[in-house]
Design a protein around this motif. Structure first.
Motif, PDB file in Angstrom:
ATOM      1  N   ASN A 129       0.821  -1.216   0.000  1.00 24.12           N
ATOM      2  CA  ASN A 129       0.000   0.000   0.000  1.00 24.12           C
ATOM      3  C   ASN A 129       0.857   1.270   0.000  1.00 24.12           C
ATOM      4  O   ASN A 129       0.367   2.355   0.274  1.00 24.12           O
ATOM      5  CB  ASN A 129      -0.959  -0.008   1.195  1.00 24.12           C
ATOM      6  CG  ASN A 129      -0.242  -0.048   2.524  1.00 24.12           C
ATOM      7  OD1 ASN A 129       0.979  -0.176   2.590  1.00 24.12           O
ATOM      8  ND2 ASN A 129      -1.006   0.057   3.597  1.00 24.12           N
ATOM      9  N   LYS A 130       2.146   1.114  -0.275  1.00 24.18           N
ATOM     10  CA  LYS A 130       3.130   2.196  -0.390  1.00 24.18           C
ATOM     11  C   LYS A 130       3.521   2.827   0.948  1.00 24.18           C
ATOM     12  O   LYS A 130       4.278   3.784   0.987  1.00 24.18           O
ATOM     13  CB  LYS A 130       2.679   3.292  -1.380  1.00 24.18           C
ATOM     14  CG  LYS A 130       2.406   2.786  -2.763  1.00 24.18           C
ATOM     15  CD  LYS A 130       3.624   2.107  -3.362  1.00 24.18           C
ATOM     16  CE  LYS A 130       3.323   1.546  -4.737  1.00 24.18           C
ATOM     17  NZ  LYS A 130       4.225   0.499  -5.137  1.00 24.18           N
ATOM     18  N   PHE A 131       3.010   2.303   2.056  1.00 23.98           N
ATOM     19  CA  PHE A 131       3.428   2.775   3.370  1.00 23.98           C
ATOM     20  C   PHE A 131       4.849   2.290   3.620  1.00 23.98           C
ATOM     21  O   PHE A 131       5.195   1.154   3.325  1.00 23.98           O
ATOM     22  CB  PHE A 131       2.492   2.254   4.464  1.00 23.98           C
ATOM     23  CG  PHE A 131       2.881   2.700   5.848  1.00 23.98           C
ATOM     24  CD1 PHE A 131       2.584   3.978   6.284  1.00 23.98           C
ATOM     25  CD2 PHE A 131       3.553   1.843   6.707  1.00 23.98           C
ATOM     26  CE1 PHE A 131       2.946   4.400   7.557  1.00 23.98           C
ATOM     27  CE2 PHE A 131       3.926   2.251   7.980  1.00 23.98           C
ATOM     28  CZ  PHE A 131       3.616   3.536   8.401  1.00 23.98           C
ATOM     29  N   LYS A 132       5.666   3.182   4.164  1.00 19.27           N
ATOM     30  CA  LYS A 132       7.053   2.847   4.488  1.00 19.27           C
ATOM     31  C   LYS A 132       7.272   3.064   5.977  1.00 19.27           C
ATOM     32  O   LYS A 132       6.754   4.026   6.546  1.00 19.27           O
ATOM     33  CB  LYS A 132       8.032   3.722   3.710  1.00 19.27           C
ATOM     34  CG  LYS A 132       8.008   3.506   2.222  1.00 19.27           C
ATOM     35  CD  LYS A 132       8.986   4.426   1.542  1.00 19.27           C
ATOM     36  CE  LYS A 132       8.881   4.308   0.027  1.00 19.27           C
ATOM     37  NZ  LYS A 132       9.795   5.239  -0.642  1.00 19.27           N
ATOM     38  N   ILE A 133       8.046   2.191   6.561  1.00 22.32           N
ATOM     39  CA  ILE A 133       8.421   2.340   7.956  1.00 22.32           C
ATOM     40  C   ILE A 133       9.901   1.993   8.096  1.00 22.32           C
ATOM     41  O   ILE A 133      10.411   1.109   7.404  1.00 22.32           O
ATOM     42  CB  ILE A 133       7.550   1.463   8.889  1.00 22.32           C
ATOM     43  CG1 ILE A 133       7.809   1.833  10.334  1.00 22.32           C
ATOM     44  CG2 ILE A 133       7.768  -0.001   8.629  1.00 22.32           C
ATOM     45  CD1 ILE A 133       6.754   1.348  11.288  1.00 22.32           C
ATOM     46  N   VAL A 134      10.571   2.737   8.967  1.00 21.80           N
ATOM     47  CA  VAL A 134      11.998   2.558   9.169  1.00 21.80           C
ATOM     48  C   VAL A 134      12.224   1.769  10.455  1.00 21.80           C
ATOM     49  O   VAL A 134      11.693   2.131  11.510  1.00 21.80           O
ATOM     50  CB  VAL A 134      12.716   3.922   9.262  1.00 21.80           C
ATOM     51  CG1 VAL A 134      14.207   3.738   9.520  1.00 21.80           C
ATOM     52  CG2 VAL A 134      12.485   4.745   8.004  1.00 21.80           C
ATOM     53  N   TYR A 135      13.002   0.717  10.345  1.00 20.35           N
ATOM     54  CA  TYR A 135      13.413  -0.067  11.503  1.00 20.35           C
ATOM     55  C   TYR A 135      14.822   0.364  11.890  1.00 20.35           C
ATOM     56  O   TYR A 135      15.720   0.350  11.060  1.00 20.35           O
ATOM     57  CB  TYR A 135      13.394  -1.564  11.175  1.00 20.35           C
ATOM     58  CG  TYR A 135      14.104  -2.418  12.206  1.00 20.35           C
ATOM     59  CD1 TYR A 135      13.514  -2.661  13.444  1.00 20.35           C
ATOM     60  CD2 TYR A 135      15.344  -2.976  11.947  1.00 20.35           C
ATOM     61  CE1 TYR A 135      14.161  -3.443  14.399  1.00 20.35           C
ATOM     62  CE2 TYR A 135      15.989  -3.754  12.885  1.00 20.35           C
ATOM     63  CZ  TYR A 135      15.397  -3.982  14.105  1.00 20.35           C
ATOM     64  OH  TYR A 135      16.043  -4.752  15.046  1.00 20.35           O
ATOM     65  N   LYS A 136      15.001   0.782  13.137  1.00 21.88           N
ATOM     66  CA  LYS A 136      16.324   1.157  13.648  1.00 21.88           C
ATOM     67  C   LYS A 136      16.685   0.156  14.733  1.00 21.88           C
ATOM     68  O   LYS A 136      15.967   0.038  15.731  1.00 21.88           O
ATOM     69  CB  LYS A 136      16.305   2.561  14.251  1.00 21.88           C
ATOM     70  CG  LYS A 136      15.914   3.679  13.312  1.00 21.88           C
ATOM     71  CD  LYS A 136      17.042   4.233  12.520  1.00 21.88           C
ATOM     72  CE  LYS A 136      17.996   5.029  13.355  1.00 21.88           C
ATOM     73  NZ  LYS A 136      19.072   5.590  12.553  1.00 21.88           N
ATOM     74  N   PRO A 137      17.790  -0.567  14.591  1.00 16.76           N
ATOM     75  CA  PRO A 137      18.159  -1.590  15.570  1.00 16.76           C
ATOM     76  C   PRO A 137      18.870  -1.032  16.802  1.00 16.76           C
ATOM     77  O   PRO A 137      19.633  -1.738  17.464  1.00 16.76           O
ATOM     78  CB  PRO A 137      19.079  -2.510  14.765  1.00 16.76           C
ATOM     79  CG  PRO A 137      19.726  -1.603  13.782  1.00 16.76           C
ATOM     80  CD  PRO A 137      18.670  -0.576  13.432  1.00 16.76           C
ATOM     81  N   VAL A 138      18.626   0.231  17.097  1.00 12.53           N
ATOM     82  CA  VAL A 138      19.230   0.880  18.270  1.00 12.53           C
ATOM     83  C   VAL A 138      18.166   1.691  18.994  1.00 12.53           C
ATOM     84  O   VAL A 138      17.085   1.945  18.458  1.00 12.53           O
ATOM     85  CB  VAL A 138      20.395   1.823  17.869  1.00 12.53           C
ATOM     86  CG1 VAL A 138      21.569   1.042  17.318  1.00 12.53           C
ATOM     87  CG2 VAL A 138      19.945   2.869  16.882  1.00 12.53           C
TER      88      VAL A 138
END
Length: 176
Positions: A129-138
């Motif tokens: 659905n074009k939604f983007k999310i950023v995963y930060k491993p900190v």
């Protein structure tokens, strides 16, 4: 899965390319070949097959540090991917609720989209659905504090400063 596989191959190639190029040059010299003259990849394929035939044993016996570095890289990468997807799975309901979005199938994964953190990297998930999310491993607490500061400063301004939503999970986080 293919994107994860390609990213791992790139990491392994980056680590081993100098050794492989050197070994291919040695192979050409031993066989008295001038591979640059030929347009064919025949000799390159023979070189690769000679490595594969012994399951890398000769290469890794000659370069044990390379074998160790590749093994560590694969182990860390698998751990990173497993942890990242486990976190996504366990946080999915919270993510959908907090960002007011219904997440479907993952369309693309943008690995190595930021800093490296102990063998793990910032990753962007792009959904169908074009939604983007950023995963930060900190810990993203500093990012959250900065966004709170921007909101506070914006109260006295005509135009609101852009901030973004953050889910702080203490040891990792999700960013808009």
């Amino acid at each position: 899965v293919k994107q994860l596989e390609i990213a791992l191959y790139r990491k392994l190639f980056k680590i081993s390319k100098l050794v492989l190029f050197k070994e291919f040059e040695n192979y050409k010299l031993q066989k008295a070949l001038d591979c640059c003259v030929s347009n064919s990849d025949y000799y390159y394929k023979k070189f690769v097959n000679s490595i594969l035939l012994c399951r890398y044993e000769n290469l890794f016996s000659k370069y044990p540090v390379l074998a160790r570095k590749l093994t560590i890289t694969v182990n860390r990468y698998i751990g990173f991917a497993a942890k990242m997807f486990k976190r996504l799975s366990s946080d999915l309901t919270e993510i959908q609720s907090y960002f007011s979005v219904s997440l479907e199938k993952i369309e693309k994964i943008h690995l190595d989209s930021g800093d490296q953190h102990h063998g793990e990297s910032t990753t962007i998930f792009e959904f169908c659905n074009k939604f983007k999310i950023v995963y930060k491993p900190v810990d993203v607490g500093t990012t959250e504090a900065y966004n709170q500061f921007l909101k506070w400063v914006s109260k006295g301004l005509k135009n609101e400063l852009k901030s973004f939503k953050v889910i702080d999970k203490r040891t990792y986080g999700w960013l808009e």
